[in-house]
Scaffold this motif. Sequence first.
Motif, PDB file in Angstrom:
ATOM      1  N   GLY A  92       5.572   1.181   5.206  1.00  0.00           N
ATOM      2  CA  GLY A  92       4.773   0.166   5.305  1.00  0.00           C
ATOM      3  C   GLY A  92       4.155  -0.135   6.507  1.00  0.00           C
ATOM      4  O   GLY A  92       3.074  -0.650   6.866  1.00  0.00           O
ATOM      5  N   GLY A  93       5.075   0.089   7.691  1.00  0.00           N
ATOM      6  CA  GLY A  93       4.549  -0.093   8.999  1.00  0.00           C
ATOM      7  C   GLY A  93       3.943   1.224   9.701  1.00  0.00           C
ATOM      8  O   GLY A  93       3.521   2.160   9.309  1.00  0.00           O
ATOM      9  N   SER A  94       4.333   1.297  11.204  1.00  0.00           N
ATOM     10  CA  SER A  94       3.831   2.309  11.805  1.00  0.00           C
ATOM     11  C   SER A  94       4.808   3.571  11.655  1.00  0.00           C
ATOM     12  O   SER A  94       4.610   4.675  12.559  1.00  0.00           O
ATOM     13  N   GLU A 123       0.753  -1.001   0.047  1.00  0.00           N
ATOM     14  CA  GLU A 123       0.053   0.034   0.051  1.00  0.00           C
ATOM     15  C   GLU A 123       1.079   1.194   0.163  1.00  0.00           C
ATOM     16  O   GLU A 123       0.616   2.203  -0.594  1.00  0.00           O
ATOM     17  N   PHE A 124       2.158   1.252   0.730  1.00  0.00           N
ATOM     18  CA  PHE A 124       2.866   2.491   0.822  1.00  0.00           C
ATOM     19  C   PHE A 124       3.279   2.722  -0.456  1.00  0.00           C
ATOM     20  O   PHE A 124       3.399   3.817  -0.861  1.00  0.00           O
ATOM     21  N   ASP A 125       3.793   1.892  -1.334  1.00  0.00           N
ATOM     22  CA  ASP A 125       4.110   1.943  -2.708  1.00  0.00           C
ATOM     23  C   ASP A 125       3.308   2.543  -3.422  1.00  0.00           C
ATOM     24  O   ASP A 125       3.516   3.609  -4.342  1.00  0.00           O
ATOM     25  N   THR A 132       0.516  -1.218   8.804  1.00  0.00           N
ATOM     26  CA  THR A 132       0.926  -2.520   9.822  1.00  0.00           C
ATOM     27  C   THR A 132       2.218  -3.103   9.440  1.00  0.00           C
ATOM     28  O   THR A 132       2.498  -3.430   8.444  1.00  0.00           O
ATOM     29  N   ASP A 133       2.953  -3.123  10.514  1.00  0.00           N
ATOM     30  CA  ASP A 133       4.283  -3.743  10.198  1.00  0.00           C
ATOM     31  C   ASP A 133       4.338  -5.189   9.811  1.00  0.00           C
ATOM     32  O   ASP A 133       3.507  -6.038  10.441  1.00  0.00           O
TER      33      ASP A 133
END
Length: 579
Positions: free
Chosen positions: A411-413, A182-184, A346-347
């Motif tokens: 991608g994580g916190s 999702e980050f990408d 979410t990591d």
Amino acid sequence: AVYQSIDELPLMASAKEAYDFIIVGGGGAGATLAGRLSENPKFSVLLIEAGADNEGREDLMMPSKNLEVQADTSYIWNWWTVPLSGVNNRSIEYKSGHVLGGGTSINGMVYTRGADNDYDLWGKVSKDSKTWSWKGLAPYIKKHEKWVQPPGERNISGQYDPRVHGYKGPVGVSLPWSVPIEFDARALKNAEIQDEFDFNPDPNSGKPIGVTWTQFTIGAGERTSSATSYLGPDVRKRPNLAILVNTYAKRVLPTPGPTLGFRKNIRTVELVRRNGEGPSTTVTAKKEVILTAGAIGSAKLLLDSGIGDKTELEKVGVKSVANIHDVGKGLTDHFTASIMWTANGTDAVINATESLDLWRKERIGPYSEPTGPRHQILWSRIPDNSPVLKDYADPSAGPNSPHFEITLSGGGSSIFSFVVLLTPYSRGSVTINSTDPLAPPLIDLGFLTHPFDRAALIEGIRQTKRFYSGLAWDGYVKEFLGPDPDADPSPEGQEVFWNAIKADVNSFFHPCGTAAISPKGSGVGKGEGVVDSELKVKTVTGLRVADAAVIPYVPTAHTQAAVYTLAERAADLIKEAWK
Ligand SMILES: Cc1cc2nc3c(=O)[nH]c(=O)nc-3n(C[C@H](O)[C@H](O)[C@H](O)COP(=O)(O)OP(=O)(O)OC[C@H]3O[C@@H](n4cnc5c(N)ncnc54)[C@H](O)[C@@H]3O)c2cc1C
């Protein structure tokens, strides 16, 4: 064959003049040159490396071990910088590969060539654009590369440009194993909707600016280094190639015999076991000695040998052999500052046992890719209307050269970005303060000593803040944790900001420029360079330098691709000279 120590080198007595070429330093450039020069069965080649052989070491093969091997003192030189005046007099551990493959055996594997303008600048500086330019080097840029599919199922269509890659070279290059998250997707969306930034399908076309997917020197799930790619099992079997590891080159020495006019002939290398124990011995090349000990190592070797600024060397007690001012001067490197946000991702949890098993059995999974930033990179320029470019002349090589590399990693916190100034004005130096060649070099990186670099860094942080404030990050990016140049404009607030930056600034370990290329026939004074456009050390014969040391300005990229390109080009120059 590979010889583990000087004592093993067969028939040492007769080996003394048995080699046409002696290559000193088996790193990115040295292994490439040894592989290429020994393709000609008529040339005999000796490659000398201070570190150990890379063969059979799983940690050097497994991409996810990158940070571990960079912390393993058996694989890196134990070098520290001098106190750096620009960063509150901190000394930084200066990592550099000390194993066959050099930096390429332990580095972060990021594969970036830089901008066409960067290479064209080498041509301008050396007044030889035919050889040293993006166009002139194009065949060599592709010659070293073997683009491959990443291990696993990732669909890479649209994530790279097949036209700009090489497919027949030895160095495996790929996108990493993990599929976009999702980050990408948000980073791409942001590039689409924010006017200031664009998506760029491939950073390696010579025009890197934009948000790009990160490519790595990973082939089929394993790290590719100059040692795995140019010194593979078949090459090691060549009868005309001797690879001598665990052996330290102390100096290069004038060699008795016919000379070209008054020029000293430097074809002899003084060697000792890496731990300094035992007697020193010498070997002499029939044709040439080629220094590829890296930007720090090659400069140090020249200085230890009396090749450098005469006055400075004599102060240390080293007898001058060739008075060339610029040796060790002009060191440029990339510095990094790290900034963070909290985020709503979410990591991902990696199961270590499963991942190891997967990698060992199939060379796929999380261990087939590096630890650290591995998603995308934003390459950007200081906006033309920025006051920074009004106050200072633009140091970049041209409009295609980015000023910044901003790693996009999340991608994580949390979201973490390295902001890297790719075009620093600050320069440092490599010097010596001892007549003992085994003493460590004095490395001054000069970080943040030029006001442009400080102003530009603020600009880079602001740019990263703008990027993460785009609409595509709504509901995902939470709080900026800094360091924030805009948090408090008062002098006290600015001091707090700068202290945080200076306590954190580190290197990306891309040293260049300590034996810079220059035009044929140019002098040996201040700013006049060390090698000519054929990489021959000025005023002497028999000696070349062919590694990152000769690159006059650090490219706007991680440097291994430029070094592979340079070494491939150098190999053909040398083959041509002795055909
Ligand atoms: C920690 C780290 C991370 C990096 N990450 C990346 C990355 O992700 N992507 C990228 O593109 N680049 C990266 N780099 C940079 C890249 O690895 C270098 O640009 C490249 O290796 C330089 O090649 P070179 O041949 O000039 O020197 P090196 O590869 O350093 O080779 C020099 C060799 O000479 C040997 N040597 C030195 N002195 C002597 C002596 N007196 N006698 C005998 N042998 C000697 C050394 O042991 C070494 O093997 C990184 C570098 C480091 C250190």
